[in-house]
Design an enzyme around this catalytic site. Structure first.
Site, short mmCIF file in Angstrom:
data_model
loop_
_atom_site.label_atom_id
_atom_site.label_comp_id
_atom_site.label_asym_id
_atom_site.label_seq_id
_atom_site.Cartn_x
_atom_site.Cartn_y
_atom_site.Cartn_z
CG ASP A 85 -0.22 0.02 2.54
OD1 ASP A 85 0.74 -0.77 2.70
OD2 ASP A 85 -0.60 0.81 3.43
CD GLU A 150 4.17 0.94 7.06
OE1 GLU A 150 4.97 1.17 7.98
OE2 GLU A 150 3.82 1.80 6.24
ZN ZN Z 1 6.68 2.22 4.30
#
Ligand code: ZN
Length: 444
Positions: A85, A150
């Site tokens: 992501d 994340e």
């Molecule tokens: Zn990162």
């Protein structure tokens, strides 16, 4: 011949990076088997497809929370943690290139995710591919683990932890070289106390930045101005009332910033002494080391605690303060929270937990850190010491894991920024470091 092979791997790495950059994988509404939105699921599938083509054994969580790719034999697992992501590109008109179409110009690759974390993940992946092609065999399994949120709440990697084998040791190529061996504990929380019928405050600031602006347009405006003047705090006035001004920095560097919200709260506490802001005006003040609240909290491994109160909302019902705290790695978390809870209670507040990430600490003299440092110095000739960080990488979610690269010292930091870019020569140096390090640790 050897150089030809190297050039081929470099070229293939850039082509693979292009394939993953094209997915605008920032979190959106959930879709079937895509808990953080379809673009992230597509980026995960693309990454797993690349791993598959390179000859890794792959597994993708059917619910779309994570994927992993493995090579080598053995009981033990050397983990390499990345994420597919990215943070949103913002207004693409501000970019000099399409953020989701990798462009290489004058040896520099442009695109969202080239530094964080698609580029570093691909660099590590092709480093292992280079070892495989060179006939290196591995005495452990090398497992690439890709998380999916994340940049938001780390729910994907949490599902991995519940369902899959733990790693024996490993690295997260999602930070800087050389090694980050300590990352402070990260506690986000709220202080909730009595409200006020005399004035109100509304704002919406993120946890992780020191706010540079705080607005007030309520009763006793002249008195609030006078209080700000007495303190010597900067502010501007217009038809919207007062805007206190400060200096924004990342929350992990809070003591280097100037927090406009705290300054406004201190002035308001002067003007409304029976109001709810005594906790700030008479205790916390603007000390971002938290010493006024918890005493001196520091350790030798990771330095001083930092604390950032970035948002204060006051309504008739309650006052709610948003708190981001970076806790030194050897400090007992629960004891600290207990101490803080007692202190804020003196001012009528209760402590409310929001999110906690435990610290990372793999001592400098551990086998893992020593091996990584040795290889790093051999490849680069650079003698930068291992690092401590207030930031957070996936390394802290796993056993014996440290952040390792992929940004070399002196490389401009474009993570999360417009025109995110990475010089390819630096990416290729990172590949060389990863190949040498992985060979040194898990080569047969
Ligand atoms: Zn990162």
């Amino acid at each position: 011949m050897q150089n030809d092979i190297k050039a081929t791997h470099q070229k293939e790495a850039v082509e693979a990076l292009k394939r993953v950059v094209k997915h605008p994988s920032s979190a959106t509404d959930p879709a079937p088997d895509a808990p953080f939105g379809q673009p992230i699921r597509d980026a995960l599938d693309e990454m797993m497809q690349i791993c598959d083509e390179l000859g890794f054994k792959t597994y993708t969580d059917p619910d779309g929370n994570y994927g992993y790719a493995e090579v080598g034999e053995g009981e033990e697992i050397f983990g390499i943690l990345g994420h597919v992501d990215v943070v949103p590109a913002g207004d693409t008109a501000d970019w000099s290139h399409d953020p989701f179409e990798l462009v290489v110009e004058n040896g520099v690759a442009y695109g969202r995710g080239v530094q964080d974390d698609k580029g570093p993940s691909i660099a590590a992946l092709y480093a292992v591919k280079a070892l495989m092609d060179a006939g290196v065999t591995f005495k452990e399994r090398i497992r690439f683990i890709f998380g999916t949120d994340e940049e938001t709440l780390w729910r994907g990697i949490a599902v991995y932890q519940q369902k899959e084998d733990p790693i024996t040791h490993g690295i997260a190529p999602d930070s800087e070289f050389p090694v980050t061996y300590a990352e402070k504990g990260l506690q986000q929380s709220y202080f909730v106390g009595p409200g006020s019928t005399e004035f109100s405050l509304k704002m919406q600031h993120a946890f992780n930045a020191v706010p540079a602006k705080a607005q007030y347009n309520g009763p006793k405006l002249a008195e609030v101005k006078a209080a700000l003047d007495d303190f010597g705090f900067d502010y501007e006035t217009d038809e919207n009332g007062i805007t206190v001004t400060g200096k924004s920095v990342h929350a992990m560097l809070a003591p280097n910033g100037t927090n406009a919200v705290l300054r406004l709260a201190m002035a308001l506490d002067q003007v409304f002494p029976d109001g709810p802001l005594g906790l700030i005006g008479r205790c916390f003040k603007e000390d971002a080391t938290g010493t006024n609240l918890m005493g001196d909290v520091a350790d030798e491994a990771s330095g001083h605690l930092t604390i950032n109160i970035s948002n204060i909302e006051v309504s008739p019902e309650e006052t709610r303060m948003q708190v981001d705290m970076r806790i030194p790695v050897t400090v007992d978390h629960d004891e600290l929270i207990e101490k803080m809870t007692k202190k804020v209670a003196e001012y009528g507040y209760r402590y409310e937990d929001f999110d906690y990430l435990a610290p990372l600490y793999v001592p400098k003299d551990s086998e893992l850190v020593e091996k990584l440092m040795t290889v790093y110095r051999e490849v680069t000739g650079d003698d930068t010491e291992p690092q401590v960080s207030g930031g957070a990488t996936y390394a802290r979610t796993m056993n014996q894991c440290v952040a390792f690269g992929a940004m070399l010292p002196g490389v401009p930091d474009y993570m999360h920024q417009v025109d995110e870019q990475w010089e390819l020569e630096k990416m290729f140096t990172a590949m060389d470091i990863y190949a040498a390090a992985i060979k040194a640790i898990v080569g047969d």
